[in-house]
Structures are given as structure tokens and as C-alpha cells.
Design a protein around this motif. Sequence first.
Motif, PDB file in Angstrom:
ATOM      1  N   LEU A  14      77.722  14.071 122.747  1.00 47.74           N
ATOM      2  CA  LEU A  14      79.263  13.546 122.695  1.00 47.74           C
ATOM      3  C   LEU A  14      79.048  14.128 124.936  1.00 47.74           C
ATOM      4  CD1 LEU A  14      81.404  16.112 120.819  1.00 47.74           C
ATOM      5  CD2 LEU A  14      81.230  13.946 120.899  1.00 47.74           C
ATOM      6  N   ASN A  15      78.252  15.244 125.545  1.00 46.14           N
ATOM      7  CA  ASN A  15      78.400  14.567 126.714  1.00 46.14           C
ATOM      8  C   ASN A  15      77.642  13.256 127.168  1.00 46.14           C
ATOM      9  OD1 ASN A  15      78.007  15.626 129.482  1.00 46.14           O
ATOM     10  ND2 ASN A  15      76.556  17.185 129.209  1.00 46.14           N
ATOM     11  N   GLY A  18      80.383  10.608 127.018  1.00 43.78           N
ATOM     12  CA  GLY A  18      81.444  10.405 127.252  1.00 43.78           C
ATOM     13  C   GLY A  18      80.846  10.184 128.902  1.00 43.78           C
ATOM     14  N   GLU A  22      81.890   6.994 131.523  1.00 44.22           N
ATOM     15  CA  GLU A  22      82.655   7.632 132.902  1.00 44.22           C
ATOM     16  C   GLU A  22      81.878   6.687 133.593  1.00 44.22           C
ATOM     17  OE1 GLU A  22      82.339  11.746 134.896  1.00 44.22           O
ATOM     18  OE2 GLU A  22      83.657  12.039 133.916  1.00 44.22           O
ATOM     19  N   LYS A  26      82.634   3.575 136.804  1.00 45.10           N
ATOM     20  CA  LYS A  26      83.027   3.673 138.116  1.00 45.10           C
ATOM     21  C   LYS A  26      81.909   2.068 137.991  1.00 45.10           C
ATOM     22  CE  LYS A  26      82.622   8.396 138.616  1.00 45.10           C
ATOM     23  NZ  LYS A  26      81.991   9.708 138.690  1.00 45.10           N
ATOM     24  N   TYR A  40      87.690   9.152 134.051  1.00 47.31           N
ATOM     25  CA  TYR A  40      87.747  10.425 133.169  1.00 47.31           C
ATOM     26  C   TYR A  40      88.701  10.265 131.160  1.00 47.31           C
ATOM     27  CZ  TYR A  40      89.236  15.257 132.024  1.00 47.31           C
ATOM     28  OH  TYR A  40      89.630  16.523 131.645  1.00 47.31           O
ATOM     29  N   ASN A  43      86.017   8.628 129.562  1.00 47.60           N
ATOM     30  CA  ASN A  43      84.970   9.968 128.964  1.00 47.60           C
ATOM     31  C   ASN A  43      86.010  11.141 127.576  1.00 47.60           C
ATOM     32  OD1 ASN A  43      83.574  11.924 128.931  1.00 47.60           O
ATOM     33  ND2 ASN A  43      83.518  12.796 131.113  1.00 47.60           N
ATOM     34  N   LEU A  44      87.444  10.777 128.114  1.00 45.73           N
ATOM     35  CA  LEU A  44      87.711  11.314 127.389  1.00 45.73           C
ATOM     36  C   LEU A  44      88.057  10.406 125.744  1.00 45.73           C
ATOM     37  CD1 LEU A  44      89.890  14.024 126.181  1.00 45.73           C
ATOM     38  CD2 LEU A  44      91.774  12.373 127.096  1.00 45.73           C
ATOM     39  N   THR A  47      84.537  10.658 123.778  1.00 44.81           N
ATOM     40  CA  THR A  47      84.453  11.813 123.712  1.00 44.81           C
ATOM     41  C   THR A  47      84.708  12.247 122.161  1.00 44.81           C
ATOM     42  OG1 THR A  47      83.836  12.585 125.273  1.00 44.81           O
ATOM     43  CG2 THR A  47      84.286  14.590 124.393  1.00 44.81           C
ATOM     44  N   GLU A  48      87.019  11.677 121.959  1.00 48.22           N
ATOM     45  CA  GLU A  48      87.165  12.503 121.202  1.00 48.22           C
ATOM     46  C   GLU A  48      87.097  11.134 119.915  1.00 48.22           C
ATOM     47  OE1 GLU A  48      89.083  14.814 121.378  1.00 48.22           O
ATOM     48  OE2 GLU A  48      90.205  14.770 123.477  1.00 48.22           O
ATOM     49  N   PHE A 110      95.550  10.972 122.702  1.00 51.31           N
ATOM     50  CA  PHE A 110      94.672  11.302 123.885  1.00 51.31           C
ATOM     51  C   PHE A 110      94.293   9.167 123.532  1.00 51.31           C
ATOM     52  CE2 PHE A 110      93.427  15.354 125.085  1.00 51.31           C
ATOM     53  CZ  PHE A 110      95.286  15.648 125.221  1.00 51.31           C
ATOM     54  N   LEU A 114      96.224   6.670 125.832  1.00 49.50           N
ATOM     55  CA  LEU A 114      95.576   6.337 127.424  1.00 49.50           C
ATOM     56  C   LEU A 114      95.148   4.945 127.024  1.00 49.50           C
ATOM     57  CD1 LEU A 114      93.688   9.837 128.481  1.00 49.50           C
ATOM     58  CD2 LEU A 114      95.855   9.145 129.528  1.00 49.50           C
TER      59      LEU A 114
ATOM     60  N   ARG B  20      82.279  20.427 131.544  1.00 50.26           N
ATOM     61  CA  ARG B  20      83.201  20.444 130.679  1.00 50.26           C
ATOM     62  C   ARG B  20      83.149  21.288 129.664  1.00 50.26           C
ATOM     63  NH1 ARG B  20      81.517  14.293 128.945  1.00 50.26           N
ATOM     64  NH2 ARG B  20      82.289  15.100 126.831  1.00 50.26           N
ATOM     65  N   ASP B  22      84.655  20.473 125.156  1.00 51.63           N
ATOM     66  CA  ASP B  22      84.152  20.018 124.128  1.00 51.63           C
ATOM     67  C   ASP B  22      84.244  20.251 122.640  1.00 51.63           C
ATOM     68  OD1 ASP B  22      81.502  19.758 124.010  1.00 51.63           O
ATOM     69  OD2 ASP B  22      81.869  17.519 125.623  1.00 51.63           O
ATOM     70  N   PHE B  53      86.099  18.737 133.181  1.00 55.92           N
ATOM     71  CA  PHE B  53      85.795  18.082 132.081  1.00 55.92           C
ATOM     72  C   PHE B  53      86.731  18.647 130.746  1.00 55.92           C
ATOM     73  CE2 PHE B  53      85.140  16.048 127.859  1.00 55.92           C
ATOM     74  CZ  PHE B  53      86.275  14.624 128.038  1.00 55.92           C
ATOM     75  N   ILE B  54      87.963  18.209 130.333  1.00 56.71           N
ATOM     76  CA  ILE B  54      87.926  19.019 128.872  1.00 56.71           C
ATOM     77  C   ILE B  54      89.053  18.243 128.397  1.00 56.71           C
ATOM     78  CG2 ILE B  54      90.352  19.819 130.345  1.00 56.71           C
ATOM     79  CD1 ILE B  54      90.225  22.388 128.664  1.00 56.71           C
ATOM     80  N   ASP B  55      88.417  18.041 126.928  1.00 58.39           N
ATOM     81  CA  ASP B  55      89.218  17.178 125.297  1.00 58.39           C
ATOM     82  C   ASP B  55      90.260  18.147 124.704  1.00 58.39           C
ATOM     83  OD1 ASP B  55      87.465  19.025 123.743  1.00 58.39           O
ATOM     84  OD2 ASP B  55      86.649  16.960 122.612  1.00 58.39           O
ATOM     85  N   SER B  56      90.504  17.414 124.187  1.00 59.35           N
ATOM     86  CA  SER B  56      91.377  18.489 122.972  1.00 59.35           C
ATOM     87  C   SER B  56      91.213  19.684 122.644  1.00 59.35           C
ATOM     88  CB  SER B  56      91.980  17.037 121.596  1.00 59.35           C
ATOM     89  OG  SER B  56      90.920  16.318 120.739  1.00 59.35           O
ATOM     90  N   GLN B  85      91.890  16.906 137.479  1.00 57.85           N
ATOM     91  CA  GLN B  85      92.184  16.204 135.697  1.00 57.85           C
ATOM     92  C   GLN B  85      91.421  17.190 135.022  1.00 57.85           C
ATOM     93  OE1 GLN B  85      88.967  16.531 138.590  1.00 57.85           O
ATOM     94  NE2 GLN B  85      87.204  15.631 137.904  1.00 57.85           N
ATOM     95  N   LEU B  92      99.681  15.807 130.684  1.00 60.57           N
ATOM     96  CA  LEU B  92      99.669  14.784 129.593  1.00 60.57           C
ATOM     97  C   LEU B  92     100.367  15.976 128.278  1.00 60.57           C
ATOM     98  CD1 LEU B  92      98.767  12.055 128.714  1.00 60.57           C
ATOM     99  CD2 LEU B  92      97.095  12.190 128.248  1.00 60.57           C
TER     100      LEU B  92
END
Lengths: 136, 113
Positions: A14-15, A18, A22, A26, A40, A43-44, A47-48, A110, A114, B20, B22, B53-56, B85, B92
Motif C-alpha cells: 500500500l505504501n 500511495g 503522491e 507533485k 495527500y 495517496n489516500l 491506498t483505500e 473518502f 475527494l 504511515r 494504513d 499519513f493516516i487512512d480509514s 494532514q 473530514l
Amino acid sequence: MQVEVIIPTQTKYLNLIGSIGEHIAKELEDYSGDREMLAYHLNLVLTEATANAIKHANCNDPKDSVRITIHIDDHELKIKVYDHGQGFDLEKVDIPDFDHPKEGGMGVYFIRTLMDSVTYNRMSDCNVLEIVKHLK
Amino acid sequence: MNASLEKINGYSIVNVLDERIDAHNSAGLKEMFLRLIEQGEAKIVVQLDKVRFIDSSGLGALLSGHKNLTSKKSGRFILAGCKQQVLSMFELTRLNRIFEIYADLTEALENEK
């Protein structure tokens, strides 16, 4: 430009996914919005979406994988996440109850909040989560 | 989950060392909170100053710790050192209304309830 990544169905990747999001944010040319925020958010969302695909994947198959494509043009960014699991009904994922928050169910929220559009379709041999973000 | 534990003035401090949180490491964090609560810890401060970074699933782990601890008598579950962040993720999801949040560890420990 299109980026394509295929990963095993393991959360340790996942890293990587994500970070690609990012990096893309950029490096975007002619983007006038808040680049750090977009970084961000991508990335989110990646990841999700990937975590969701891993969670719903066929756990019995060690060779199972998740394919992610990111297509970028001047106007929009389109992410597709392909999984081989049983799939789920995107329309049945409720908006979280913020007054009584629960541990799960925020990932799809999310992505919907987003990004600009989200669809999930079952194909003959896989499922595809398609996410579009308009670029200002 | 890479995290260190220390005890200051009766508070258990969980220093999250990963950048992170996640679906890969959030279960480990949740387990850590559960273990501390089972051991009878009533006040936990989660230091998030290194987390960018943090996810759900990460939010879910924090929410689990919060619920399990604050349901107990005099239980406090505190977040400290959150980067912008991370704070924006709380906003949110409106979890900023649920969590007890302080700018840093010093401020968290000064606000004895």
C-alpha cells in the motif's frame, strides 16, 4: 501518460501505491490547485482503493494480484483498480454516521468525497473500480 | 506497527514511529491499545508527531482505542502532536469532535482532568 502497477494482494504494498500517487501529484504540469493537498488525497484514494481490492480478493489463490492503472492527461486523472474477488455493490455503501462513528466504512466515503466520480463494475473476469479526478 | 511505550505521571505514552498508518499496520496499533487497556491503563496519550499519513483503517484503530478506554471510569484517550494532514482527516470525518486532541505531549499532560 499512463502508469500501470501490478502487486500481490498484500497490504505491505500500500505504501508503494500511495507514494506513486503522491509523486504524480507533485510532478503534474500546469496544476494550479494545492499540490500538497492533491498529493495527500491521491495517496489516500489509491491506498483505500487498493486496500479494498486486497480485502475483497480471493484469499485462496496465492497468485492473486491487484492491477492499478493511472491515466493522466491535461484535464483529468483516471485511476482504475482491477480485482479478482467477489466484488461489492458500491451503491449499498452508506455514508458514515458521523454522530455515531464506526471503525469501518470510511474508505469509500473518502474516495467519493475527494474525487469527482467513482464507479464499480463487474467485468467477465474481474471487477474494476474507476475513479476520476478533474484537474484544475 | 513500530511504536515505543513509556510512562509519564501515570499516563501511558504510545509513540508511533511509523510515518504511515494504513491497513498494513493499523491492526497492530489497535492490538496495542487493547493490550494496554486490558492491563488496566486508564490514561493513554498517542504521540502522532511522526505520522504524516493516516487512512480509514488507521482512524478506525484510534476510534477503537478511544471507545474502549473512554467507556471505562476515568478513562482518557488523548492524541498529541498531530500534523496538519492528520488533523485534516479528523476534520473530514468529524472525529475532531470525538477525540481529545492537544498540540503536543506537554500540553496533553498539563491538561489534567
